[in-house]
Structures are given as C-alpha cells and as structure tokens.
Design an enzyme around this catalytic site. Structure first.
Site, PDB file in Angstrom:
ATOM      1  CG  PHE A 114      -1.795  -0.970   1.204  1.00 19.82           C
ATOM      2  CD1 PHE A 114      -2.865  -1.354   0.329  1.00 19.82           C
ATOM      3  CD2 PHE A 114      -1.572  -2.249   2.321  1.00 19.82           C
ATOM      4  CE1 PHE A 114      -3.685  -2.420   0.500  1.00 19.82           C
ATOM      5  CE2 PHE A 114      -2.336  -3.332   2.308  1.00 19.82           C
ATOM      6  CZ  PHE A 114      -3.589  -3.364   1.481  1.00 19.82           C
ATOM      7  CB  SER A 140       7.607   3.686  -0.231  1.00 17.16           C
ATOM      8  OG  SER A 140       7.146   3.112  -1.710  1.00 17.16           O
ATOM      9  CE  LYS A 151       2.719   1.488   6.932  1.00 22.06           C
ATOM     10  NZ  LYS A 151       2.064   0.531   7.461  1.00 22.06           N
ATOM     11  CG  ASP A 174       0.151  -9.203   6.102  1.00 23.51           C
ATOM     12  OD1 ASP A 174       0.657 -10.474   5.818  1.00 23.51           O
ATOM     13  OD2 ASP A 174       0.712  -8.082   5.713  1.00 23.51           O
TER      14      ASP A 174
END
Length: 390
Positions: free
Chosen positions: A105, A107, A122, A220
C-alpha cells in the site's frame, strides 16, 4: 411600417399607422433604452449577489467536509499525537529520498524531525486502498500502546496525501536478518536474540488479542512486519489489514487476506476469521526464526518442497537441532529450541480449534506450561504425512 410575422411562413406583414401614433412609438422607444439600462442593472446586482452567495456556500461546504474528515480522524487519535503538514514531512524526509522499504500500500521513508528525532514515514499510495489502510492503522495502533507494538507518533491528512509517522527502528525488519546469507557477525542473529524476538512478538500479539480494549486481529504476521529496535527488541508493525472485533464477538468476516505462506487454512474457505489466524501465522514465523529460512522457497516448485513438512520430519526423527540455522546451531540452547519447535507445530495445526491461544503460547515459550502432547503428536504426524522432497 413593415413588420415580420415569424409565424406566417416568413411573409411580410403590413400595418397602417397614423403619423401621431408613429411619433409616439418613437419617443417611447427612446425612453425604453434608458429604462433597459436601469432594468439590466437592477437584475445584475441580485444575480451577482446570488453567484457570490453560491460560491461562498460551496466553499463553506468544502471546508465543513474537510473539518468533518479531520474531526473523524481526531476522534480516533489521542491528542498526544501530532498532525504533520505535507511540507513538514517532505522536509523531514529530504523529499522522500531515503526509502526504508515498500509494501503493498505504499513506501516507508526515513526522516528527521525538526527536534532531531528519527522517524519512519509511511507514505500511502492508491486513493481507495490508501484511505482504507490509513483508517485501519489509525483505528488500531493509534489507540493502543505496548512495548512490543510499534509506536505511532503522528499523521498527515492533506488533500490526497495520507501519511503515518512512526518511531524509527534502527535494525529494520526481522526479515532482513533471516533472509541474509552473509556470514558477517552483525548480520547473523544469535539464538538468544531470536528467542527474545519470538517471545516479545508473542507478547505483542497477546496484548492485541486479549488485553487491549477491543480485540484486534492483525491479519498479516510475518517477519517483514516485525521490526527491531536498537536492542533488537521486537515490535509488531503494519496494521493496514487489521480487524477490530468487539469483546462480544469472536469472529469477523473480511475479504482481505494476509501474505502467501502465512495464511491459515480458514482464509481459503471464506468463513469468518478469529484471532487464530494470527496464531497460525506466528507459528510459521517461529519456524523461520529457528531455521533462518523462508517457509516457501521460491527457487523450487511448491509441489516439491514445503518447509514445515521437512521441519516436522526432522523433529519426529529426533533431529530438532537439525532445523536450526546452521550458522548458530552449535551455540543454540537445545531446550529452548525444542520449546519453540513444539509451539510452532501446535500453532500451524489445520484445525483452528486445536491451536493454542497467545496466552498459552507465551506460557509455553517461557517454560511455565507444556503444550498438549497428544495434539502436538497428531499435528506433527499430519505434517510428516504430507508430500515433500528431501
């Protein structure tokens, strides 16, 4: 005087007028030109006011919408977090020059704030997905605090820009060490450090599942999302796929998935998930912490090689030390290795009900309690029975 009748097939129409009527008509026409200016002015002023009013209302509506958006964000974030401007973060990151990593989504960039504090910024990309991840991270990590969870320092909402500002982790992700093939001492994690990382990560997940206000499923867990501070203490990161489950519920339906190689079987069936999907992913991660190898080797076909099966076979043969990273095997604590191996096998059971809770995982890793021996042996045998190539 001749006048055209546009309704009679464009034929001329002749009207007879008296001279007095004609002069009266001419004088009336002269006066009407002045009156028309008055009428035009009387119309243009209200029209201009109406246009300006409409413009003002439009700008007010946009401002209110923006204020509601910011208020919605502010409602989710404690006041101790700072709201950064895009310009501030652009300066802090030297125009986003030093990229630390890239995810699905967006970098992450290294930055230095005006007070010299190092941060990780982010920068989310993709309008729809960026907004979803931004909201997910704000609503989870923004309201919790634990020593083994990455700390959110602030955020940026400006136009289409969505950015999250985190504490900087000097040693990067666990993945960068596990997948490194170098023999350099500073690139190889010793067993004690690996055990601390395993236990700390388990405690972070325990907090998410059972100790914070709302139950949170990370969704995740993998080495890339376990960050290491200057002392190699682990911090769970990246809550873009996280799901919040009320304490009155145990399951949540979601269309998003984690990462291939760490997905629990129930992800593939489309049923509502529980915190046990994190337990499964953590078990797969434990195997990688022990071995220093990825559980799916992209260099060979998946049908020919499945690392958990190979590891289970070695354990069943009594060769537990054989699954330890060969760079540290001679200095590993065999008892701790055995405990971590048992936990990993229990965590990756196909039946979610057979997997331990994170509270049980922590106790097993600490040596406070033993795992269910019967379940462990059944799970081990099930893995050994899978097809694999040695």
């Amino acid at each position: 005087m001749q006048a055209k009748d546009t309704s009679s097939e464009d034929q001329p129409l002749f009207i007879r007028l008296a001279a007095s009527d004609l002069s009266q008509l001419s004088s009336h026409t002269g006066r009407s030109s002045g009156s028309s200016r008055v009428v035009a002015l009387s119309i243009s002023i209200p029209l201009g006011v109406a246009v300006l009013g409409t413009l003002f209302i439009g700008l007010w509506f946009i401002q209110c919408k923006r204020r509601r958006l910011l208020q919605k964000v502010d409602d989710d974030i404690p006041t101790l977090f700072k709201t950064f401007t895009y310009k501030e973060l652009k300066i802090a990151t030297n125009n986003f020059a030093h990229k630390l990593g890239k995810g699905a989504f967006g970098s992450v960039f290294k930055g230095t704030l005006s007070d010299k504090t190092l941060v990780a910024v982010k920068k989310l990309e993709g309008s729809t997905q960026a907004e979803k991840q931004f909201r997910a991270e704000i609503s989870t990590i923004g309201n919790i605090h634990h020593v083994n969870l990455v700390r959110l320092r602030g955020f940026c909402v400006e136009g289409s820009q969505r950015m999250l500002v985190y504490e900087y982790m000097p040693n990067g992700s666990l993945n960068s060490f596990l997948s490194h093939k170098s023999e350099e001492a500073d690139k190889v994690l010793d067993w004690n450090t690996r055990f601390i990382i395993a236990l700390g990560t388990a405690k972070g997940l325990l907090y998410l599942h059972e100790e914070c206000r709302d139950r949170i499923i990370h969704c995740d867990i993998k080495p890339e999302n376990i960050l290491l501070d200057e002392d190699f203490s682990p911090k769970v990161a990246d809550f873009g796929l996280a799901k919040i489950v009320g304490r009155d519920f145990s399951r949540v339906l979601t269309t998003t998935r984690g990462t291939r190689g760490y997905l629990a079987p129930e992800w593939l069936t489309g049923v509502p998930i529980t915190v046990k999907v994190d337990v499964y992913s953590f078990g797969m991660t434990l195997l990688e912490i022990i071995s220093g190898r990825r559980n799916i080797d992209s260099s060979v076909q998946e049908s020919q090689y499945y690392f958990p099966t190979w590891a289970a076979t070695q354990i069943q043969k009594g060769n537990t030390i054989g699954i330890v990273d060969e760079r540290i095997a001679d200095k590993a604590d065999i008892e701790e290795v055995r405990r971590v191996a048992v936990v990993s096998i229990l965590c990756i059971q196909e039946d979610e009900n057979g997997r331990p809770s994170m509270a049980q995982v922590v106790k097993m890793l600490e040596g406070i309690s033993e795992g269910n021996v019967e379940r462990y042996e059944k799970s081990l045998q099930a893995l050994v029975d899978d097809q694999w190539v040695e």
